[in-house]
Design a protein around this motif. Structure first.
Motif, PDB file in Angstrom:
ATOM      1  N   ALA A  43       3.158  -4.907 -20.857  1.00 37.66           N
ATOM      2  CA  ALA A  43       2.455  -4.406 -19.677  1.00 37.66           C
ATOM      3  C   ALA A  43       3.155  -4.854 -18.396  1.00 37.66           C
ATOM      4  CB  ALA A  43       1.012  -4.888 -19.679  1.00 37.66           C
ATOM      5  N   GLY A  44       3.123  -3.996 -17.365  1.00 34.46           N
ATOM      6  CA  GLY A  44       3.649  -4.332 -16.050  1.00 34.46           C
ATOM      7  C   GLY A  44       2.811  -3.677 -14.969  1.00 34.46           C
ATOM      8  N   GLU A  45       3.180  -3.889 -13.704  1.00 34.20           N
ATOM      9  CA  GLU A  45       2.456  -3.257 -12.611  1.00 34.20           C
ATOM     10  C   GLU A  45       3.333  -3.184 -11.369  1.00 34.20           C
ATOM     11  OE1 GLU A  45      -1.007  -5.597 -11.769  1.00 34.20           O
ATOM     12  OE2 GLU A  45       0.108  -7.057 -10.553  1.00 34.20           O
ATOM     13  N   GLU A  46       3.041  -2.202 -10.513  1.00 35.76           N
ATOM     14  CA  GLU A  46       3.618  -2.131  -9.180  1.00 35.76           C
ATOM     15  C   GLU A  46       2.525  -2.475  -8.177  1.00 35.76           C
ATOM     16  OE1 GLU A  46       5.674   1.401  -8.162  1.00 35.76           O
ATOM     17  OE2 GLU A  46       7.082   1.289  -9.864  1.00 35.76           O
ATOM     18  N   ALA A  47       2.896  -3.216  -7.135  1.00 36.50           N
ATOM     19  CA  ALA A  47       1.941  -3.615  -6.094  1.00 36.50           C
ATOM     20  C   ALA A  47       2.505  -3.174  -4.742  1.00 36.50           C
ATOM     21  CB  ALA A  47       1.729  -5.125  -6.124  1.00 36.50           C
ATOM     22  N   HIS A  48       1.882  -2.149  -4.137  1.00 37.38           N
ATOM     23  CA  HIS A  48       2.409  -1.556  -2.904  1.00 37.38           C
ATOM     24  C   HIS A  48       1.639  -2.032  -1.675  1.00 37.38           C
ATOM     25  CE1 HIS A  48       5.179   1.164  -4.896  1.00 37.38           C
ATOM     26  NE2 HIS A  48       4.230   1.417  -5.782  1.00 37.38           N
ATOM     27  N   ASP A  49       2.377  -2.173  -0.585  1.00 39.97           N
ATOM     28  CA  ASP A  49       1.782  -2.542   0.699  1.00 39.97           C
ATOM     29  C   ASP A  49       1.385  -1.260   1.430  1.00 39.97           C
ATOM     30  OD1 ASP A  49       1.073  -3.486   3.157  1.00 39.97           O
ATOM     31  OD2 ASP A  49       2.994  -4.439   3.621  1.00 39.97           O
ATOM     32  N   LEU A  50       0.090  -0.944   1.447  1.00 40.55           N
ATOM     33  CA  LEU A  50      -0.416   0.263   2.107  1.00 40.55           C
ATOM     34  C   LEU A  50      -1.308  -0.085   3.297  1.00 40.55           C
ATOM     35  CD1 LEU A  50      -1.281   2.509  -0.985  1.00 40.55           C
ATOM     36  CD2 LEU A  50       0.872   2.278   0.256  1.00 40.55           C
ATOM     37  N   ARG A  51      -1.038  -1.222   3.913  1.00 45.33           N
ATOM     38  CA  ARG A  51      -1.869  -1.625   5.049  1.00 45.33           C
ATOM     39  C   ARG A  51      -1.719  -0.658   6.222  1.00 45.33           C
ATOM     40  NH1 ARG A  51       0.008  -7.816   5.477  1.00 45.33           N
ATOM     41  NH2 ARG A  51       1.953  -6.770   4.844  1.00 45.33           N
ATOM     42  N   ARG A  52      -0.501  -0.224   6.491  1.00 46.12           N
ATOM     43  CA  ARG A  52      -0.309   0.663   7.645  1.00 46.12           C
ATOM     44  C   ARG A  52      -0.777   2.082   7.361  1.00 46.12           C
ATOM     45  NH1 ARG A  52       5.741  -0.170   9.682  1.00 46.12           N
ATOM     46  NH2 ARG A  52       6.125  -0.204   7.445  1.00 46.12           N
ATOM     47  N   GLY A  53      -0.464   2.597   6.166  1.00 44.33           N
ATOM     48  CA  GLY A  53      -0.820   3.975   5.866  1.00 44.33           C
ATOM     49  C   GLY A  53      -2.298   4.177   5.599  1.00 44.33           C
ATOM     50  N   PHE A  54      -2.940   3.179   4.939  1.00 42.62           N
ATOM     51  CA  PHE A  54      -4.327   3.372   4.510  1.00 42.62           C
ATOM     52  C   PHE A  54      -5.239   2.200   4.881  1.00 42.62           C
ATOM     53  CE2 PHE A  54      -1.739   5.884   1.567  1.00 42.62           C
ATOM     54  CZ  PHE A  54      -2.360   7.119   1.684  1.00 42.62           C
ATOM     55  N   ASP A  55      -4.737   1.270   5.670  1.00 49.94           N
ATOM     56  CA  ASP A  55      -5.543   0.125   6.094  1.00 49.94           C
ATOM     57  C   ASP A  55      -6.100  -0.635   4.888  1.00 49.94           C
ATOM     58  OD1 ASP A  55      -6.572  -1.568   8.032  1.00 49.94           O
ATOM     59  OD2 ASP A  55      -8.478  -0.507   8.141  1.00 49.94           O
ATOM     60  N   MET A  56      -5.282  -0.786   3.834  1.00 58.53           N
ATOM     61  CA  MET A  56      -5.705  -1.518   2.639  1.00 58.53           C
ATOM     62  C   MET A  56      -5.260  -2.972   2.768  1.00 58.53           C
ATOM     63  SD  MET A  56      -4.881   1.308  -0.349  1.00 58.53           S
ATOM     64  CE  MET A  56      -5.744   0.355  -1.607  1.00 58.53           C
ATOM     65  N   PRO A  57      -6.197  -3.925   2.817  1.00 57.02           N
ATOM     66  CA  PRO A  57      -5.840  -5.326   3.100  1.00 57.02           C
ATOM     67  C   PRO A  57      -5.175  -6.047   1.941  1.00 57.02           C
ATOM     68  CG  PRO A  57      -8.191  -5.156   2.648  1.00 57.02           C
ATOM     69  CD  PRO A  57      -7.651  -3.747   2.669  1.00 57.02           C
ATOM     70  N   ARG A  58      -5.249  -5.486   0.740  1.00 56.97           N
ATOM     71  CA  ARG A  58      -4.670  -6.123  -0.446  1.00 56.97           C
ATOM     72  C   ARG A  58      -3.650  -5.182  -1.081  1.00 56.97           C
ATOM     73  NH1 ARG A  58      -6.194 -10.206   1.524  1.00 56.97           N
ATOM     74  NH2 ARG A  58      -7.980 -11.462   0.894  1.00 56.97           N
ATOM     75  N   PRO A  59      -2.750  -5.709  -1.900  1.00 55.10           N
ATOM     76  CA  PRO A  59      -1.779  -4.837  -2.566  1.00 55.10           C
ATOM     77  C   PRO A  59      -2.468  -3.760  -3.405  1.00 55.10           C
ATOM     78  CG  PRO A  59      -1.146  -7.142  -2.809  1.00 55.10           C
ATOM     79  CD  PRO A  59      -2.523  -7.143  -2.217  1.00 55.10           C
ATOM     80  N   PHE A  60      -1.937  -2.551  -3.359  1.00 60.23           N
ATOM     81  CA  PHE A  60      -2.430  -1.442  -4.172  1.00 60.23           C
ATOM     82  C   PHE A  60      -1.665  -1.489  -5.493  1.00 60.23           C
ATOM     83  CE2 PHE A  60      -1.936   3.142  -5.392  1.00 60.23           C
ATOM     84  CZ  PHE A  60      -3.250   3.323  -5.809  1.00 60.23           C
ATOM     85  N   LYS A  61      -2.373  -1.820  -6.581  1.00 56.94           N
ATOM     86  CA  LYS A  61      -1.721  -2.088  -7.861  1.00 56.94           C
ATOM     87  C   LYS A  61      -1.845  -0.898  -8.807  1.00 56.94           C
ATOM     88  CE  LYS A  61      -2.461  -7.078  -7.563  1.00 56.94           C
ATOM     89  NZ  LYS A  61      -3.046  -8.279  -8.223  1.00 56.94           N
ATOM     90  N   VAL A  62      -0.708  -0.545  -9.403  1.00 61.64           N
ATOM     91  CA  VAL A  62      -0.645   0.553 -10.363  1.00 61.64           C
ATOM     92  C   VAL A  62      -0.125  -0.011 -11.690  1.00 61.64           C
ATOM     93  CG1 VAL A  62       0.347   2.804 -10.899  1.00 61.64           C
ATOM     94  CG2 VAL A  62      -0.176   2.197  -8.515  1.00 61.64           C
ATOM     95  N   PRO A  63      -0.956  -0.018 -12.743  1.00 60.78           N
ATOM     96  CA  PRO A  63      -0.520  -0.573 -14.028  1.00 60.78           C
ATOM     97  C   PRO A  63       0.279   0.431 -14.852  1.00 60.78           C
ATOM     98  CG  PRO A  63      -2.797   0.128 -14.184  1.00 60.78           C
ATOM     99  CD  PRO A  63      -2.374   0.384 -12.751  1.00 60.78           C
ATOM    100  N   PHE A  64       1.073  -0.078 -15.785  1.00 61.88           N
ATOM    101  CA  PHE A  64       1.848   0.782 -16.678  1.00 61.88           C
ATOM    102  C   PHE A  64       2.311  -0.035 -17.877  1.00 61.88           C
ATOM    103  CE2 PHE A  64       4.539  -0.596 -13.086  1.00 61.88           C
ATOM    104  CZ  PHE A  64       5.402  -1.449 -13.745  1.00 61.88           C
ATOM    105  N   THR A  65       2.856   0.650 -18.857  1.00 57.18           N
ATOM    106  CA  THR A  65       3.437   0.009 -20.034  1.00 57.18           C
ATOM    107  C   THR A  65       4.930   0.296 -20.060  1.00 57.18           C
ATOM    108  OG1 THR A  65       1.391   0.218 -21.299  1.00 57.18           O
ATOM    109  CG2 THR A  65       3.427  -0.122 -22.558  1.00 57.18           C
ATOM    110  N   VAL A  66       5.730  -0.755 -20.228  1.00 56.39           N
ATOM    111  CA  VAL A  66       7.185  -0.629 -20.206  1.00 56.39           C
ATOM    112  C   VAL A  66       7.725  -0.562 -21.630  1.00 56.39           C
ATOM    113  CG1 VAL A  66       9.334  -1.553 -19.269  1.00 56.39           C
ATOM    114  CG2 VAL A  66       7.165  -2.069 -18.136  1.00 56.39           C
ATOM    115  N   LYS A  67       8.635   0.375 -21.857  1.00 57.66           N
ATOM    116  CA  LYS A  67       9.344   0.462 -23.126  1.00 57.66           C
ATOM    117  C   LYS A  67      10.743  -0.132 -22.942  1.00 57.66           C
ATOM    118  CE  LYS A  67       6.941   4.694 -24.537  1.00 57.66           C
ATOM    119  NZ  LYS A  67       7.104   6.128 -24.928  1.00 57.66           N
ATOM    120  N   TYR A  68      11.065  -1.159 -23.754  1.00 56.49           N
ATOM    121  CA  TYR A  68      12.340  -1.858 -23.635  1.00 56.49           C
ATOM    122  C   TYR A  68      13.221  -1.587 -24.857  1.00 56.49           C
ATOM    123  CZ  TYR A  68      10.022  -4.770 -20.079  1.00 56.49           C
ATOM    124  OH  TYR A  68       9.358  -5.221 -18.973  1.00 56.49           O
ATOM    125  N   LYS A  69      14.532  -1.677 -24.612  1.00 56.71           N
ATOM    126  CA  LYS A  69      15.492  -1.626 -25.715  1.00 56.71           C
ATOM    127  C   LYS A  69      16.667  -2.537 -25.388  1.00 56.71           C
ATOM    128  CE  LYS A  69      18.268   1.458 -28.612  1.00 56.71           C
ATOM    129  NZ  LYS A  69      18.635   2.876 -28.885  1.00 56.71           N
TER     130      LYS A  69
END
Length: 405
Positions: A145-171
């Motif tokens: 499992a992994g995640e991206e955490a985006h800074d959307l304070r300016r675009g959407f006034d979100m005070p905390r990181p906007f987190k998007v989860p995902f599953t990574v496939k490795y080789k």
């Protein structure tokens, strides 16, 4: 929305691999208190809104990391992230403007998992890579499992990181010799398909509702050095807001890890000040700041209300260039400042253009390439003298060159 561009400071943070045998590798992150290193990543990104091309962004991310301690299988990291974005000058050369600066403290396990608080926006990509607790042979695959955490304070006034989860496939692709070094090649791929169920309390405010996309990374580990050597990536992110705006960010990224053995030369204020004196450079002061050693060129001469450098200032900059070239591993920040005259907008624009002009001339002189000189304008926000006299205004009309730590 432009803050989403800061992607790709990635999970590149950090260290790798222990050789467990001739035919298998145990990949573990290794941390020692006192370790420090730098990461330089570049991003080439196209941005679209509602299917219409908005702009191309060339982004440079500089990251400095100190390992402050270890506890069991975890290492504590204190990191500073600086992002800058390029514009193109009249000759088609990029000029990188100093952008956001972030400070983060986080823990990371020997397998790669993050433990980081919600007050920190960087790194963007977390838990990539994560390794299994077993030896790996070329061709072996695994998921984590992994995640991206985006800074959307300016675009959407979100005070905390906007987190998007995902599953990574490795080789684990296998060992590969690159520039004379034995490295280990690993592919990491993931897709995003995330619906945001956390609606804001203020329903009149737009917010990101649906996120999809992909990332394809190739990571090279240096087992002998105990760290990632470099990586490359292809990515695409699509964000649909609750109000129906669709933003697309797509492009490529690459990064190089600078090891401790390549740490920058220590810069001492006394030696820089002595060189300025020996070269007879007038109206120039040297100070030490939290970012590094700053050479302040006061009363710098441009054509009236322009960013066109006068020949007298080019002579001065050529002398200063001989000093800057003695610090080949230190990046430079060129800051523009104006006196308190004209409108705030005009002062800001003029200070930015003048900083860019000096940065471009230093590139022309061969002091650094454009990827290692950054510029920023401050208008009249940081005066060093009173603006009530001509002498004070002359001092405030200045350009500062900082040899960054």
């Amino acid at each position: 929305m432009k803050t989403v561009c800061m992607k790709k400071i990635a999970g590149v943070l950090l260290l790798s691999a222990f050789c467990a045998g001739a035919f298998a590798e145990e990949f573990l992150f290794k941390y020692n208190a006192g370790d420090n290193y730098r990461i330089l990543s570049t991003v080439q990104e196209d941005v679209y809104f509602n299917g219409i091309f908005s702009h191309h962004a060339e982004i440079v991310n500089r990251i400095g990391v100190d390992v402050t301690g270890t506890s069991g299988d975890w290492g504590t990291h204190d990191a500073v992230f600086m992002t800058s974005e390029a514009s193109t000058d009249q000759f088609g050369m990029p000029s990188f403007t100093w952008g956001e600066e972030y400070h983060s403290i986080f823990n990371r396990s020997v397998f790669g998992e993050y433990d980081i608080g919600d007050t920190y926006f960087m790194p963007v990509v977390r838990n990539v890579p994560v390794f299994p607790a077993k030896d790996l042979k070329p061709g072996d695959t695994w998921t984590a499992a992994g995640e991206e955490a985006h800074d959307l304070r300016r675009g959407f006034d979100m005070p905390r990181p906007f987190k998007v989860p995902f599953t990574v496939k490795y080789k684990y692709i296998g060992p590969e010799t690159v520039n004379g070094k034995l490295l280990h090649k690993i592919s990491a791929q993931y897709t995003m398909d995330f619906t945001n169920q956390n609606m804001p309390v203020d329903r009149t405010m737009d917010y990101p509702y649906y996120t999809q996309g992909f990332s394809k990374q190739t990571i090279y580990f240096d087992n002998e050095a105990g760290g990632i050597d470099h990586y490359s990536e292809e990515f695409r992110i699509i964000i649909e807001t609750a109000y129906g705006t669709v933003a697309v960010f797509e492009g490529t990224a690459q990064a190089e890890i600078t090891s401790q053995s390549r740490a920058v030369k220590e810069t001492k204020i006394e030696e820089v000040a002595e060189k300025i004196k020996d070269l007879g450079i007038e109206n120039t002061a040297v100070t030490e700041t939290e970012k590094g050693i700053t050479i302040s060129i006061e009363n710098i001469q441009f054509r009236a209300d322009s960013a066109f450098l006068m020949e007298s200032e080019k002579i001065k900059l050529r002398k200063i260039a001989t000093i800057l070239q003695q610090y080949p591993d230190n990046d430079l920040l060129v800051s523009g400042h104006t006196a308190l005259a004209g409108s705030e907008k005009a002062r800001q624009e003029l200070s930015e253009k003048r900083a860019q002009a000096v940065a471009a001339y230093l590139v022309e002189l061969g002091v650094k390439d454009a990827y290692h000189i950054f510029s920023k304008g401050f208008g009249a926000e940081q005066p060093i003298a009173e603006n009530t006299t001509e002498a004070g205004r002359a001092r405030n009309r200045r350009v500062e060159i900082t040899i960054l730590k």
